[in-house]
Scaffold this motif. Structure first.
Motif, PDB file in Angstrom:
ATOM      1  N   GLY A  67       0.823  -1.201   0.000  1.00  0.00           N
ATOM      2  CA  GLY A  67       0.000   0.000   0.000  1.00  0.00           C
ATOM      3  C   GLY A  67       0.861   1.255   0.000  1.00  0.00           C
ATOM      4  O   GLY A  67       2.081   1.202   0.218  1.00  0.00           O
ATOM      5  N   ARG A  71      -3.450   4.973   3.103  1.00  0.00           N
ATOM      6  CA  ARG A  71      -4.083   3.651   3.208  1.00  0.00           C
ATOM      7  C   ARG A  71      -3.062   2.510   3.283  1.00  0.00           C
ATOM      8  O   ARG A  71      -3.431   1.344   3.214  1.00  0.00           O
ATOM      9  CB  ARG A  71      -5.015   3.430   2.025  1.00  0.00           C
ATOM     10  CG  ARG A  71      -6.076   4.506   1.836  1.00  0.00           C
ATOM     11  CD  ARG A  71      -7.154   4.092   0.860  1.00  0.00           C
ATOM     12  NE  ARG A  71      -7.942   2.984   1.374  1.00  0.00           N
ATOM     13  CZ  ARG A  71      -8.920   2.387   0.687  1.00  0.00           C
ATOM     14  NH1 ARG A  71      -9.201   2.800  -0.555  1.00  0.00           N
ATOM     15  NH2 ARG A  71      -9.608   1.392   1.206  1.00  0.00           N
ATOM     16  N   GLU A  74      -3.601  -0.485   5.805  1.00  0.00           N
ATOM     17  CA  GLU A  74      -4.849  -1.247   5.808  1.00  0.00           C
ATOM     18  C   GLU A  74      -4.583  -2.719   5.469  1.00  0.00           C
ATOM     19  O   GLU A  74      -3.544  -3.068   4.901  1.00  0.00           O
ATOM     20  CB  GLU A  74      -5.841  -0.657   4.808  1.00  0.00           C
ATOM     21  CG  GLU A  74      -6.311   0.748   5.145  1.00  0.00           C
ATOM     22  CD  GLU A  74      -7.350   1.253   4.158  1.00  0.00           C
ATOM     23  OE1 GLU A  74      -7.968   0.410   3.477  1.00  0.00           O
ATOM     24  OE2 GLU A  74      -7.539   2.478   4.075  1.00  0.00           O
ATOM     25  N   SER A 131      -2.127   7.295  -3.247  1.00  0.00           N
ATOM     26  CA  SER A 131      -2.467   6.564  -2.030  1.00  0.00           C
ATOM     27  C   SER A 131      -3.400   5.409  -2.384  1.00  0.00           C
ATOM     28  O   SER A 131      -4.375   5.586  -3.111  1.00  0.00           O
ATOM     29  CB  SER A 131      -3.159   7.504  -1.027  1.00  0.00           C
ATOM     30  OG  SER A 131      -3.597   6.780   0.106  1.00  0.00           O
ATOM     31  N   HIS A 132      -3.071   4.218  -1.869  1.00  0.00           N
ATOM     32  CA  HIS A 132      -3.942   3.068  -2.113  1.00  0.00           C
ATOM     33  C   HIS A 132      -3.666   1.998  -1.065  1.00  0.00           C
ATOM     34  O   HIS A 132      -2.604   1.966  -0.420  1.00  0.00           O
ATOM     35  CB  HIS A 132      -3.742   2.493  -3.517  1.00  0.00           C
ATOM     36  CG  HIS A 132      -2.366   1.935  -3.760  1.00  0.00           C
ATOM     37  ND1 HIS A 132      -2.022   0.646  -3.436  1.00  0.00           N
ATOM     38  CD2 HIS A 132      -1.250   2.496  -4.298  1.00  0.00           C
ATOM     39  CE1 HIS A 132      -0.762   0.432  -3.772  1.00  0.00           C
ATOM     40  NE2 HIS A 132      -0.262   1.531  -4.292  1.00  0.00           N
ATOM     41  N   ARG A 133      -4.590   1.105  -0.898  1.00  0.00           N
ATOM     42  CA  ARG A 133      -4.480   0.022   0.061  1.00  0.00           C
ATOM     43  C   ARG A 133      -3.577  -1.075  -0.488  1.00  0.00           C
ATOM     44  O   ARG A 133      -3.373  -1.184  -1.717  1.00  0.00           O
ATOM     45  CB  ARG A 133      -5.844  -0.542   0.388  1.00  0.00           C
ATOM     46  CG  ARG A 133      -6.486  -1.321  -0.770  1.00  0.00           C
ATOM     47  CD  ARG A 133      -7.870  -1.832  -0.408  1.00  0.00           C
ATOM     48  NE  ARG A 133      -7.831  -2.544   0.850  1.00  0.00           N
ATOM     49  CZ  ARG A 133      -8.867  -2.612   1.689  1.00  0.00           C
ATOM     50  NH1 ARG A 133     -10.014  -2.019   1.392  1.00  0.00           N
ATOM     51  NH2 ARG A 133      -8.773  -3.291   2.816  1.00  0.00           N
TER      52      ARG A 133
END
Length: 375
Positions: A67, A71, A74, A131-133
């Motif tokens: 990620g 995030r 997560e 931004s990403h999980r």
């Protein structure tokens, strides 16, 4: 969210053409190694760590994408796909060539489910620098033959995930699949005793007569179970005997069973496992050939569907979902209690048929939707 531009769309189409051009029938180990090498290279370039898992049927892939941004910490979302197809080598040069006509793309495996693999990769690439999980991806090599070598792997990769998305084809109207009927194939095998049908009939034990009686009993079992919840049973094949003047020493039938919930599935399969001969001297055995457990949609599955729908709304996509009759790898994942949706592939049709095709614009829509879910 940056939507796909002409360059990224062109790259996705070219990758789809490459994958479809690499014919990869189930249990073809050489073909499996070749296509997983290509997939591994693409995903590594997109930032994934890749683990190749050799198996008797070929090579499975397990990939992790870390990620980023807010995030990053997560739990990962699991993406589920497969690299094998029902088509034998030579299909591209025969009944199902690669064809592009307007928005329609045809070819063996284009719908089930090489387009789904392209969607995963293109979405991850869209997320680079954003931004990403975290994302975990599993690509099995034997889904089309019941996942005999990947079931344990699927049980392992669900550990610690927040949910799972399957990339099989959607319902014809594009709705996702939330819940799937369980699918079990069993063989009823009967051994009798051969004898001359006229000179010594009393010495014989007819395996065919025994099988007929067993099938009638099974019909009653299914009828009683269906009083509570529908159970489907199809007699797929029946064989036995040698000639009319010989009492049959062997007979067998292959049945296909479909279950909506785990309770009816357990009750029926338990009874089948306990079948006993009707006539003295006969031997009845029941063998399970393949088993995908029933996945009855839960509140957690529906909550994941709502999250996907919410991510699609700003893109102008109306996302719905409902149960499906067919089975796949998500049967096991969903039955384990992992929040799951399936059918994230593009719209199209003709799975396992010469008319297999996708609608290209929906592939791009699914890429953008997945990126929105992950970002």
């Amino acid at each position: 969210m940056t939507l796909m531009d002409e360059t990224t769309r062109g790259r996705a189409l070219e990758r789809l053409r490459t994958l479809v051009g690499m014919e990869s029938p189930s249990r073809d180990v050489t073909a499996s190694r070749a296509i997983t090498d290509v997939l591994a290279g693409w995903f590594e370039t997109a930032g994934a760590t890749v683990e190749r898992v050799p198996a008797e049927a070929g090579v499975h892939l397990v990939m992790e994408v870390a990620g980023a941004g807010a995030r990053a910490q997560e739990a990962p979302l699991l993406l589920i796909g497969h690299s094998d197809t029902v088509w034998p080598r030579g299909t591209l040069d025969g009944d199902v060539p690669w064809v592009e006509v307007g928005d329609t793309v045809r070819g063996p495996g284009v719908y089930d489910m090489k387009s789904g693999l392209v969607i995963m990769l293109a979405a991850i690439e869209l997320l680079q620098g954003r931004s990403h999980r975290p994302v975990r991806i599993v690509v099995t090599c034997d889904e089309e033959v019941g996942s005999p070598t990947s079931k344990n792997l699927l049980r392992q990769v669900v550990e610690g995930v927040d949910g799972a998305i399957g990339f099989e084809s959607p319902h014809p109207d594009g709705a996702l699949k939330v819940g799937r009927r369980g699918s079990t194939r069993v063989r009823i095998d009967v051994t009798g005793r051969a004898a001359h049908a006229a000179l010594d009939p009393g010495r014989g034990v007819s395996a065919i007569d025994e099988l007929v009686d067993q099938l009638l009993a099974i019909r009653g079992i299914i009828a009683r179970a269906s009083e509570d919840v529908e159970v489907l049973c199809n007699s797929g094949t029946i064989s036995g005997g040698t000639r009319a003047n010989v009492v049959a020493a062997h007979a067998e039938a292959e049945l296909g069973l479909r279950f909506i919930d785990a309770d009816s599935e357990h009750r029926v399969l338990t009874v089948l496992d306990g079948l006993t001969p009707v006539r003295e001297g006969a031997v009845v055995t029941v063998e399970t050939l393949s088993h995908r457990p029933a996945w009855l949609a839960s509140a957690a599955d529906r909550a994941l569907l709502e999250r996907v729908a919410a991510a699609g709304a700003p893109l102008g996509l109306h996302v719905t979902g409902r149960p499906a009759a067919g089975a796949g790898d998500t049967n096991l994942v969903g039955s384990l209690g992992v929040p799951t949706v399936d059918g994230f592939g593009p719209l199209g049709g003709g799975a396992h048929a010469a008319s297999e095709h996708i609608l290209l614009h929906t592939l791009y829509e699914r890429v953008e939707l997945l990126a929105a879910v992950l970002g």
